[in-house]
Design a protein around this motif. Sequence first.
Motif, PDB file in Angstrom:
ATOM      1  N   VAL A  67       0.845  -1.183   0.000  1.00 55.61           N
ATOM      2  CA  VAL A  67       0.000   0.000   0.000  1.00 55.61           C
ATOM      3  C   VAL A  67       0.886   1.240   0.000  1.00 55.61           C
ATOM      4  O   VAL A  67       1.837   1.330   0.763  1.00 55.61           O
ATOM      5  N   ASP A  68       0.565   2.182  -0.848  1.00 52.11           N
ATOM      6  CA  ASP A  68       1.271   3.447  -0.881  1.00 52.11           C
ATOM      7  C   ASP A  68       0.696   4.314   0.239  1.00 52.11           C
ATOM      8  O   ASP A  68      -0.476   4.687   0.208  1.00 52.11           O
ATOM      9  N   ASN A  69       1.532   4.612   1.234  1.00 51.17           N
ATOM     10  CA  ASN A  69       1.047   5.375   2.385  1.00 51.17           C
ATOM     11  C   ASN A  69       0.545   6.754   1.990  1.00 51.17           C
ATOM     12  O   ASN A  69      -0.382   7.294   2.589  1.00 51.17           O
ATOM     13  N   ARG A  70       1.188   7.345   0.955  1.00 50.97           N
ATOM     14  CA  ARG A  70       0.732   8.649   0.489  1.00 50.97           C
ATOM     15  C   ARG A  70      -0.649   8.542  -0.128  1.00 50.97           C
ATOM     16  O   ARG A  70      -1.492   9.417   0.045  1.00 50.97           O
ATOM     17  N   ASN A  71      -0.902   7.442  -0.847  1.00 49.59           N
ATOM     18  CA  ASN A  71      -2.211   7.227  -1.451  1.00 49.59           C
ATOM     19  C   ASN A  71      -3.271   7.002  -0.375  1.00 49.59           C
ATOM     20  O   ASN A  71      -4.399   7.489  -0.464  1.00 49.59           O
ATOM     21  N   GLU A  72      -2.895   6.240   0.674  1.00 49.37           N
ATOM     22  CA  GLU A  72      -3.817   5.995   1.783  1.00 49.37           C
ATOM     23  C   GLU A  72      -4.181   7.288   2.483  1.00 49.37           C
ATOM     24  O   GLU A  72      -5.350   7.527   2.800  1.00 49.37           O
ATOM     25  N   ALA A  73      -3.185   8.137   2.716  1.00 49.48           N
ATOM     26  CA  ALA A  73      -3.442   9.422   3.366  1.00 49.48           C
ATOM     27  C   ALA A  73      -4.380  10.279   2.518  1.00 49.48           C
ATOM     28  O   ALA A  73      -5.274  10.948   3.037  1.00 49.48           O
ATOM     29  N   GLY A  74      -4.189  10.219   1.195  1.00 43.97           N
ATOM     30  CA  GLY A  74      -5.055  10.980   0.297  1.00 43.97           C
ATOM     31  C   GLY A  74      -6.479  10.471   0.321  1.00 43.97           C
ATOM     32  O   GLY A  74      -7.429  11.262   0.303  1.00 43.97           O
ATOM     33  N   GLU A  75      -6.636   9.140   0.372  1.00 38.86           N
ATOM     34  CA  GLU A  75      -7.972   8.545   0.428  1.00 38.86           C
ATOM     35  C   GLU A  75      -8.684   8.892   1.734  1.00 38.86           C
ATOM     36  O   GLU A  75      -9.882   9.173   1.736  1.00 38.86           O
ATOM     37  N   LEU A  76      -7.943   8.870   2.843  1.00 38.71           N
ATOM     38  CA  LEU A  76      -8.539   9.210   4.132  1.00 38.71           C
ATOM     39  C   LEU A  76      -8.951  10.681   4.184  1.00 38.71           C
ATOM     40  O   LEU A  76     -10.006  11.018   4.729  1.00 38.71           O
ATOM     41  N   LYS A  77      -8.136  11.536   3.588  1.00 39.38           N
ATOM     42  CA  LYS A  77      -8.469  12.959   3.545  1.00 39.38           C
ATOM     43  C   LYS A  77      -9.732  13.182   2.717  1.00 39.38           C
ATOM     44  O   LYS A  77     -10.621  13.951   3.109  1.00 39.38           O
ATOM     45  N   ALA A  78      -9.821  12.488   1.582  1.00 40.28           N
ATOM     46  CA  ALA A  78     -10.996  12.601   0.724  1.00 40.28           C
ATOM     47  C   ALA A  78     -12.232  12.042   1.420  1.00 40.28           C
ATOM     48  O   ALA A  78     -13.333  12.605   1.319  1.00 40.28           O
ATOM     49  N   ALA A  79     -12.043  10.939   2.151  1.00 37.89           N
ATOM     50  CA  ALA A  79     -13.162  10.331   2.876  1.00 37.89           C
ATOM     51  C   ALA A  79     -13.661  11.266   3.970  1.00 37.89           C
ATOM     52  O   ALA A  79     -14.876  11.452   4.139  1.00 37.89           O
ATOM     53  N   ARG A  80     -12.729  11.855   4.712  1.00 38.47           N
ATOM     54  CA  ARG A  80     -13.117  12.779   5.786  1.00 38.47           C
ATOM     55  C   ARG A  80     -13.877  13.975   5.213  1.00 38.47           C
ATOM     56  O   ARG A  80     -14.878  14.433   5.796  1.00 38.47           O
ATOM     57  N   LYS A  81     -13.433  14.460   4.081  1.00 35.78           N
ATOM     58  CA  LYS A  81     -14.104  15.576   3.421  1.00 35.78           C
ATOM     59  C   LYS A  81     -15.510  15.165   2.969  1.00 35.78           C
ATOM     60  O   LYS A  81     -16.460  15.945   3.074  1.00 35.78           O
ATOM     61  N   HIS A  82     -15.634  13.926   2.477  1.00 35.52           N
ATOM     62  CA  HIS A  82     -16.920  13.407   2.011  1.00 35.52           C
ATOM     63  C   HIS A  82     -17.918  13.326   3.175  1.00 35.52           C
ATOM     64  O   HIS A  82     -19.066  13.790   3.051  1.00 35.52           O
ATOM     65  N   PHE A  83     -17.489  12.769   4.302  1.00 38.87           N
ATOM     66  CA  PHE A  83     -18.368  12.655   5.463  1.00 38.87           C
ATOM     67  C   PHE A  83     -18.700  14.026   6.051  1.00 38.87           C
ATOM     68  O   PHE A  83     -19.821  14.251   6.526  1.00 38.87           O
ATOM     69  N   SER A  84     -17.737  14.931   6.019  1.00 40.28           N
ATOM     70  CA  SER A  84     -17.976  16.287   6.508  1.00 40.28           C
ATOM     71  C   SER A  84     -19.020  16.987   5.649  1.00 40.28           C
ATOM     72  O   SER A  84     -19.904  17.692   6.175  1.00 40.28           O
ATOM     73  N   MET A  85     -18.937  16.778   4.351  1.00 38.03           N
ATOM     74  CA  MET A  85     -19.912  17.373   3.436  1.00 38.03           C
ATOM     75  C   MET A  85     -21.308  16.803   3.693  1.00 38.03           C
ATOM     76  O   MET A  85     -22.303  17.535   3.708  1.00 38.03           O
ATOM     77  N   LEU A  86     -21.371  15.488   3.928  1.00 42.34           N
ATOM     78  CA  LEU A  86     -22.650  14.845   4.208  1.00 42.34           C
ATOM     79  C   LEU A  86     -23.260  15.403   5.499  1.00 42.34           C
ATOM     80  O   LEU A  86     -24.438  15.780   5.538  1.00 42.34           O
ATOM     81  N   GLY A  87     -22.437  15.476   6.557  1.00 42.91           N
ATOM     82  CA  GLY A  87     -22.915  16.032   7.816  1.00 42.91           C
ATOM     83  C   GLY A  87     -23.323  17.485   7.674  1.00 42.91           C
ATOM     84  O   GLY A  87     -24.346  17.915   8.228  1.00 42.91           O
ATOM     85  N   GLY A  88     -22.538  18.246   6.918  1.00 44.48           N
ATOM     86  CA  GLY A  88     -22.830  19.660   6.707  1.00 44.48           C
ATOM     87  C   GLY A  88     -24.153  19.878   5.996  1.00 44.48           C
ATOM     88  O   GLY A  88     -24.920  20.786   6.353  1.00 44.48           O
ATOM     89  N   MET A  89     -24.439  19.059   4.994  1.00 41.49           N
ATOM     90  CA  MET A  89     -25.710  19.172   4.279  1.00 41.49           C
ATOM     91  C   MET A  89     -26.887  18.845   5.192  1.00 41.49           C
ATOM     92  O   MET A  89     -27.952  19.463   5.110  1.00 41.49           O
ATOM     93  N   PHE A  90     -26.694  17.890   6.083  1.00 40.83           N
ATOM     94  CA  PHE A  90     -27.750  17.563   7.051  1.00 40.83           C
ATOM     95  C   PHE A  90     -27.936  18.702   8.057  1.00 40.83           C
ATOM     96  O   PHE A  90     -29.065  18.969   8.480  1.00 40.83           O
ATOM     97  N   VAL A  91     -26.852  19.363   8.430  1.00 41.36           N
ATOM     98  CA  VAL A  91     -26.962  20.502   9.340  1.00 41.36           C
ATOM     99  C   VAL A  91     -27.750  21.631   8.680  1.00 41.36           C
ATOM    100  O   VAL A  91     -28.693  22.181   9.269  1.00 41.36           O
ATOM    101  N   LEU A  92     -27.384  21.967   7.452  1.00 39.38           N
ATOM    102  CA  LEU A  92     -28.091  23.025   6.728  1.00 39.38           C
ATOM    103  C   LEU A  92     -29.551  22.651   6.523  1.00 39.38           C
ATOM    104  O   LEU A  92     -30.459  23.478   6.682  1.00 39.38           O
ATOM    105  N   GLY A  93     -29.782  21.392   6.161  1.00 40.02           N
ATOM    106  CA  GLY A  93     -31.140  20.922   5.961  1.00 40.02           C
ATOM    107  C   GLY A  93     -31.962  20.984   7.232  1.00 40.02           C
ATOM    108  O   GLY A  93     -33.152  21.316   7.203  1.00 40.02           O
ATOM    109  N   THR A  94     -31.324  20.677   8.360  1.00 43.80           N
ATOM    110  CA  THR A  94     -32.016  20.732   9.654  1.00 43.80           C
ATOM    111  C   THR A  94     -32.412  22.166  10.008  1.00 43.80           C
ATOM    112  O   THR A  94     -33.517  22.411  10.500  1.00 43.80           O
TER     113      THR A  94
END
Length: 347
Positions: free
Chosen positions: A10-37
Amino acid sequence: MDGMNGYGPVDNRNEAGELKAARKHFSMLGGMFVLGTILLYAVQMIPAIVVGVLRPGWLTNPDVALLFSSVPMYLAGMPLLIVLVKIVPADRLERRSMKAGAFILSAVMCFAVMYASNIVGNIITTVIGILKGSSVDNVILDIASSTSMWLVFLVMVICAPIMEEYIFRKLIVDRTVRYGEGVAVLLSGLMFGLFHGNLNQFAYAFSLGIFLAFLYVKTGNLKITIALHMMINFVGGVVSKWLMEKVDIDEYTRIVSDGMDIEALTGYVMDHLGGWIAYMVFLIFVMGMLIAGSILIIVNLVKKRFVLNRGAVVIPRGKRFRTVILNAGMIIYCLFWIVMIIVQLVM
């Protein structure tokens, strides 16, 4: 430098990039629910405020009060929430059929999950009530007991299951299943439970949300979870309300509090005998579902049938909570509803 994760290099740099993208994805999902609420609360409050100023007497009617909160929520608030959440990228689940026998067994387990978690929730709220010196208000019970049967049926059995399953099963699971079915199922249950905004409902909404999310992730068929949700709400809302009216629990409480007049109690029992027989039948049903469903769940656990598959993107162990929850959007969403629950507890 390359590392190893048990599946190859596993390329550790690639893993770090995937985790950063995943965190951003979940943050966006939570943020949309906050705005919607926020929008959901706004469209509910504005009509109520206007009516409260122009026709304050209307809101003293439980039916009118529920209509003025439910109609804006289902016709405007939740559709706006859906539009916002749909901005977040999603995956399409493969649709699988479910045989009638499997649906019936799922329904039995669904009721067991509901009743068992509701017992746990009631125990927790009772303990909290004892500690604070006053009982914890059961919001949903207060609403169901004070409003008309037809309105309870419309709101709890028709509108709520359709909208809630679409939002908290389809929208959430479709947008998180790429990170694993386990992540999607747990997040669906957590966000669904918190969204109810009170501890009485959190326990069973969280557990029920997890079970329904598991069924959805395995079938990709929202009609199945909607049908089960409708059954749960029909029994918990309409049937329970009908039984409470038949036994006239307020009259029973009054007789008991007045000193247990035997003649009055005997007259009450004879007048409400049919209702109490129906109530006993209902209790037998509850116990049957609880026992049978619990056995089915245990058997399926032993036989390892509740299997949750890995996603296209694997979040390493030890980093899942930080990636999925510890991001701006999800933190704000969780904190908002936790504060709402605490406020409801202390009021």
